[in-house]
Design a protein around this motif. Structure first.
Motif, short mmCIF file in Angstrom:
data_model
loop_
_atom_site.label_atom_id
_atom_site.label_comp_id
_atom_site.label_asym_id
_atom_site.label_seq_id
_atom_site.Cartn_x
_atom_site.Cartn_y
_atom_site.Cartn_z
N VAL A 19 0.83 -1.20 0.00
CA VAL A 19 0.00 0.00 0.00
C VAL A 19 0.87 1.25 0.00
N GLN A 20 1.96 1.21 0.77
CA GLN A 20 2.86 2.35 0.80
C GLN A 20 3.62 2.49 -0.51
N ALA A 21 3.91 1.34 -1.13
CA ALA A 21 4.71 1.37 -2.35
C ALA A 21 3.93 1.92 -3.53
N GLN A 22 2.64 1.62 -3.60
CA GLN A 22 1.87 2.07 -4.75
C GLN A 22 0.47 2.51 -4.31
N GLN A 23 0.14 3.70 -4.72
CA GLN A 23 -1.14 4.29 -4.33
C GLN A 23 -2.29 3.67 -5.12
N LEU A 24 -3.43 3.53 -4.47
CA LEU A 24 -4.64 3.03 -5.10
C LEU A 24 -5.64 4.17 -5.24
N PHE A 25 -6.47 4.10 -6.28
CA PHE A 25 -7.39 5.20 -6.59
C PHE A 25 -8.81 4.66 -6.80
N ASN A 26 -9.77 5.54 -6.53
CA ASN A 26 -11.18 5.15 -6.71
C ASN A 26 -11.57 5.08 -8.18
N THR A 27 -10.91 5.89 -9.01
CA THR A 27 -11.22 5.91 -10.44
C THR A 27 -9.93 6.02 -11.24
N PRO A 28 -9.93 5.58 -12.50
CA PRO A 28 -8.74 5.74 -13.34
C PRO A 28 -8.44 7.21 -13.62
N GLU A 29 -9.48 8.06 -13.60
CA GLU A 29 -9.26 9.49 -13.80
C GLU A 29 -8.39 10.08 -12.70
N LEU A 30 -8.65 9.66 -11.46
CA LEU A 30 -7.84 10.14 -10.34
C LEU A 30 -6.40 9.62 -10.44
N ALA A 31 -6.26 8.38 -10.88
CA ALA A 31 -4.92 7.81 -11.06
C ALA A 31 -4.14 8.59 -12.11
N ALA A 32 -4.80 8.88 -13.23
CA ALA A 32 -4.16 9.61 -14.32
C ALA A 32 -3.78 11.02 -13.87
N GLN A 33 -4.66 11.67 -13.12
CA GLN A 33 -4.38 13.03 -12.64
C GLN A 33 -3.17 13.04 -11.72
N SER A 34 -3.07 12.06 -10.84
CA SER A 34 -1.94 11.99 -9.92
C SER A 34 -0.64 11.74 -10.68
N PHE A 35 -0.71 10.88 -11.69
CA PHE A 35 0.47 10.60 -12.50
C PHE A 35 0.92 11.87 -13.22
N ALA A 36 -0.01 12.55 -13.86
CA ALA A 36 0.33 13.77 -14.61
C ALA A 36 0.89 14.85 -13.69
N THR A 37 0.29 15.00 -12.52
CA THR A 37 0.77 16.00 -11.57
C THR A 37 2.21 15.71 -11.15
N ALA A 38 2.52 14.44 -10.91
CA ALA A 38 3.88 14.05 -10.52
C ALA A 38 4.87 14.32 -11.65
N VAL A 39 4.46 14.03 -12.89
CA VAL A 39 5.34 14.26 -14.03
C VAL A 39 5.57 15.75 -14.25
N ILE A 40 4.50 16.52 -14.22
CA ILE A 40 4.59 17.97 -14.46
C ILE A 40 5.46 18.65 -13.41
N SER A 41 5.31 18.23 -12.15
CA SER A 41 6.08 18.84 -11.07
C SER A 41 7.46 18.21 -10.90
N GLN A 42 7.73 17.17 -11.71
CA GLN A 42 9.01 16.45 -11.64
C GLN A 42 9.27 15.95 -10.21
N ASP A 43 8.22 15.45 -9.60
CA ASP A 43 8.28 14.96 -8.22
C ASP A 43 8.46 13.44 -8.25
N GLU A 44 9.70 12.98 -8.12
CA GLU A 44 9.97 11.55 -8.23
C GLU A 44 9.37 10.77 -7.08
N ALA A 45 9.32 11.38 -5.90
CA ALA A 45 8.72 10.70 -4.75
C ALA A 45 7.24 10.44 -5.00
N ALA A 46 6.56 11.44 -5.55
CA ALA A 46 5.13 11.28 -5.86
C ALA A 46 4.94 10.26 -6.97
N LEU A 47 5.85 10.27 -7.94
CA LEU A 47 5.77 9.31 -9.04
C LEU A 47 5.95 7.88 -8.52
#
Length: 282
Positions: A19-47
């Motif tokens: 659970v700590q290693a990989q985040q789970l999401f209620n919808t694929p839209e939320l998963a995609a948004q989190s991925f994009a946010t991490a990429v845009i902010s270049q946040d490797e920890a979030a990625l």
């Protein structure tokens, strides 16, 4: 009973780590948004939270291509949508609907990115791009040989010229001089590297199954009767699958030589596309 308890304890210890290693999401839209946010902010920890601790082991390179990242960010801002099929979803971005090769899958706990399946999709795309590049390369070879013939009234028998000469398809051009018919990529500096995952070798004869029948392209030491080329993957199943051949008529043929491609190619000494070879559709 004791073994079952040990197994249950092991699972309980592993579950929080997952659970700590990989985040789970209620919808694929939320998963995609989190991925994009991490990429845009270049946040490797979030990625890492989004993709999992071991996400790097599934990607082909240690570092992402900056141009590819910038292109993704730009396309995301233009448009993005989710393509959902059952319990699998993909993120599409940009006007051309480019699809991220990391699928999202649904489990009882929620949606998450599946990096193992991503590795398969990335490999498939890599092979496809390499094979397309190989086809374009053999077509460029045909054009280069035709240009070389106009210069010397014969076809070149090697890719790179002898130093100080123009006896190959490539030679370093001096200032003010027209470039050579072909670039140096067909003969890499480091042996085994290949070009876009492929090796290339010039063939100096053709067999009975070739248009016009069997003949040697070399006459009196000069290759004047035609030319041919064979291209095969550096690593079968990893950098490519198909092997390609072409001759002076410009028709590209392909064949899957299987796991023993490297060995079988060494036995091919002439351009001889029998019925087992398929003509590549232009």
């Amino acid at each position: 009973m004791k073994n079952r308890m040990k197994l249950s304890a092991l699972v309980m210890l592993m579950l929080p780590a997952f659970v700590q290693a990989q985040q789970l999401f209620n919808t694929p839209e939320l998963a995609a948004q989190s991925f994009a946010t991490a990429v845009i902010s270049q946040d490797e920890a979030a990625l890492t939270e989004v993709l999992g601790d071991n996400w790097r082991q599934y990607l082909p390179d240690e570092k992402a291509d900056p141009e590819a990242v910038a292109r993704f960010v730009r396309d995301w801002k233009v448009s993005h949508n989710i393509e959902e099929q059952g319990e699998t979803a993909h993120l599409n971005v940009g006007q051309e609907n480019w699809q991220l090769p990391i699928p999202m899958v649904k489990t009882q706990a929620g949606w998450h990115f599946d990096m193992q399946r991503a590795a398969d999709e990335i490999l498939t795309r890599t092979i496809g791009l390499n094979e397309l590049s190989a086809i374009q390369a053999v077509q460029a070879y045909v054009a280069a040989q035709q240009d070389y013939y106009q210069l010397d009234q014969q076809y070149a028998q090697k890719f790179v010229s002898t130093e100080g000469k123009k006896d190959g398809l490539y030679w370093p051009a001096v200032p003010g001089e027209a470039p050579s018919p072909l670039g140096p990529s067909f003969s890499p500096v480091q042996p085994g590297m290949g070009y876009h995952g492929y090796h290339f070798r010039i063939l100096t004869a053709q067999g009975a199954d070739a248009p016009g029948g069997a003949k040697n392209y070399i006459s009196d030491g000069k290759m004047t009767e035609g030319f041919a080329l064979i291209a095969w993957p550096v690593e079968y199943g990893e950098t490519g699958v198909a092997t390609f051949m072409v001759n002076n008529q410009g028709v590209v043929y392909q064949k899957d030589l299987g796991e023993e491609t490297a060995e079988k190619v060494q036995e091919i000494k002439e351009f001889n596309p029998d019925k087992s070879w398929q003509e590549e559709q232009q």
